[in-house]
Write a protein that holds these residues in place. Structure first.
Motif, PDB file in Angstrom:
ATOM      1  N   SER A  22       0.904  -1.044  -0.228  1.00 41.34           N
ATOM      2  CA  SER A  22       0.189   0.309  -0.134  1.00 41.34           C
ATOM      3  C   SER A  22       0.667   1.153  -0.062  1.00 41.34           C
ATOM      4  N   LYS A  23       2.050   1.289   0.689  1.00 40.07           N
ATOM      5  CA  LYS A  23       2.776   2.145   0.383  1.00 40.07           C
ATOM      6  C   LYS A  23       4.155   2.831  -0.410  1.00 40.07           C
ATOM      7  N   SER A  24       4.315   1.204  -1.385  1.00 35.38           N
ATOM      8  CA  SER A  24       5.196   1.020  -2.324  1.00 35.38           C
ATOM      9  C   SER A  24       5.356  -0.100  -2.822  1.00 35.38           C
ATOM     10  N   SER A  25       6.216  -0.513  -4.072  1.00 31.98           N
ATOM     11  CA  SER A  25       6.129  -1.589  -4.844  1.00 31.98           C
ATOM     12  C   SER A  25       7.025  -2.668  -3.675  1.00 31.98           C
ATOM     13  N   VAL A  26       6.667  -3.405  -4.187  1.00 29.39           N
ATOM     14  CA  VAL A  26       7.584  -4.776  -4.049  1.00 29.39           C
ATOM     15  C   VAL A  26       7.754  -6.071  -5.008  1.00 29.39           C
ATOM     16  N   ASP A  27       8.881  -5.582  -4.940  1.00 37.40           N
ATOM     17  CA  ASP A  27      10.283  -6.403  -6.077  1.00 37.40           C
ATOM     18  C   ASP A  27      10.225  -7.612  -6.368  1.00 37.40           C
ATOM     19  N   LEU A  28      10.218  -8.904  -4.805  1.00 33.14           N
ATOM     20  CA  LEU A  28      10.387  -9.604  -4.976  1.00 33.14           C
ATOM     21  C   LEU A  28       9.823 -10.535  -3.418  1.00 33.14           C
ATOM     22  N   ILE A  29       9.517 -11.193  -3.388  1.00 35.92           N
ATOM     23  CA  ILE A  29       8.532 -12.116  -1.973  1.00 35.92           C
ATOM     24  C   ILE A  29       9.382 -13.887  -2.413  1.00 35.92           C
ATOM     25  N   LEU A  30       9.865 -14.285  -1.488  1.00 36.85           N
ATOM     26  CA  LEU A  30      10.720 -15.431  -1.114  1.00 36.85           C
ATOM     27  C   LEU A  30       9.546 -15.968  -0.052  1.00 36.85           C
ATOM     28  N   VAL A  31       9.318 -16.965  -0.193  1.00 38.12           N
ATOM     29  CA  VAL A  31       8.144 -18.100   1.121  1.00 38.12           C
ATOM     30  C   VAL A  31       8.917 -18.985   0.984  1.00 38.12           C
ATOM     31  N   ASN A  32       8.923 -19.403   1.931  1.00 39.96           N
ATOM     32  CA  ASN A  32       9.345 -20.784   1.904  1.00 39.96           C
ATOM     33  C   ASN A  32       8.108 -22.244   2.167  1.00 39.96           C
ATOM     34  N   TYR A  33       8.039 -23.224   1.222  1.00 41.65           N
ATOM     35  CA  TYR A  33       7.055 -23.428   1.097  1.00 41.65           C
ATOM     36  C   TYR A  33       5.883 -23.928   2.435  1.00 41.65           C
ATOM     37  N   ARG A  34       7.214 -25.293   3.881  1.00 44.72           N
ATOM     38  CA  ARG A  34       6.307 -24.944   4.658  1.00 44.72           C
ATOM     39  C   ARG A  34       6.717 -24.282   6.426  1.00 44.72           C
ATOM     40  N   LEU A  35       5.419 -23.639   5.914  1.00 38.84           N
ATOM     41  CA  LEU A  35       5.448 -22.408   6.965  1.00 38.84           C
ATOM     42  C   LEU A  35       4.118 -22.647   8.408  1.00 38.84           C
ATOM     43  N   GLU A  36       4.021 -21.900   9.309  1.00 36.05           N
ATOM     44  CA  GLU A  36       4.238 -22.931  10.812  1.00 36.05           C
ATOM     45  C   GLU A  36       2.483 -22.704  10.489  1.00 36.05           C
ATOM     46  N   ASP A  37       1.914 -21.828   9.898  1.00 35.37           N
ATOM     47  CA  ASP A  37       0.230 -22.183   9.793  1.00 35.37           C
ATOM     48  C   ASP A  37      -0.179 -22.419   8.282  1.00 35.37           C
ATOM     49  N   MET A  38       0.369 -22.663   7.233  1.00 35.93           N
ATOM     50  CA  MET A  38      -0.250 -22.946   5.994  1.00 35.93           C
ATOM     51  C   MET A  38       1.339 -22.826   5.027  1.00 35.93           C
ATOM     52  N   ASP A  39       0.499 -23.077   3.909  1.00 34.02           N
ATOM     53  CA  ASP A  39       2.170 -23.639   3.215  1.00 34.02           C
ATOM     54  C   ASP A  39       2.095 -22.303   2.190  1.00 34.02           C
ATOM     55  N   GLY A  40       3.075 -22.154   1.355  1.00 27.07           N
ATOM     56  CA  GLY A  40       3.960 -20.647   1.006  1.00 27.07           C
ATOM     57  C   GLY A  40       2.836 -21.459  -0.255  1.00 27.07           C
ATOM     58  N   ASP A  41       2.337 -21.552  -1.147  1.00 29.95           N
ATOM     59  CA  ASP A  41       1.219 -22.025  -2.347  1.00 29.95           C
ATOM     60  C   ASP A  41       0.195 -21.138  -1.565  1.00 29.95           C
ATOM     61  N   GLN A  42       0.001 -21.673  -0.385  1.00 28.45           N
ATOM     62  CA  GLN A  42      -1.597 -20.814   0.326  1.00 28.45           C
ATOM     63  C   GLN A  42      -1.333 -19.138   0.359  1.00 28.45           C
ATOM     64  N   ALA A  43       0.023 -18.983   0.779  1.00 25.53           N
ATOM     65  CA  ALA A  43       0.720 -17.522   1.748  1.00 25.53           C
ATOM     66  C   ALA A  43       0.493 -16.667  -0.393  1.00 25.53           C
ATOM     67  N   ALA A  44       1.482 -17.471  -1.384  1.00 23.49           N
ATOM     68  CA  ALA A  44       1.483 -17.145  -2.432  1.00 23.49           C
ATOM     69  C   ALA A  44       0.185 -16.239  -3.434  1.00 23.49           C
ATOM     70  N   CYS A  45      -1.406 -17.426  -2.985  1.00 21.77           N
ATOM     71  CA  CYS A  45      -2.468 -17.450  -3.414  1.00 21.77           C
ATOM     72  C   CYS A  45      -2.851 -16.217  -3.253  1.00 21.77           C
TER      73      CYS A  45
END
Length: 70
Positions: free
Chosen positions: A38-61
């Motif tokens: 909401s404040k600026s552009s985001v160039d890159l997001i690296l997400v681990n597949y196994r997260l504490e509360d969801m998997d990386g695919d869910q976060a990316a979606c």
């Protein structure tokens, strides 16, 4: 320990040009993205597949939904 050292090294190198934000779970990742996006552009997001509360695919979606991608 080698993985931590490597991660630290990457953060140091990337930190010379980019702001680096780390989170501990998927919800925090999504919330941080929404706040930053909401404040600026985001160039890159690296997400681990196994997260504490969801998997990386869910976060990316969820992040894609924020951008209108389905």
């Amino acid at each position: 320990d080698d993985e931590k050292d490597l991660l630290y090294l990457h953060a140091e190198i990337l930190g010379l040009k980019y702001s680096i934000i780390t989170t501990t779970n998927g919800k925090e990742c999504i919330d941080q993205y929404k706040e930053l996006h909401s404040k600026s552009s985001v160039d890159l997001i690296l997400v681990n597949y196994r997260l504490e509360d969801m998997d990386g695919d869910q976060a990316a979606c969820e992040i894609n939904k924020t951008n209108g991608v389905q």
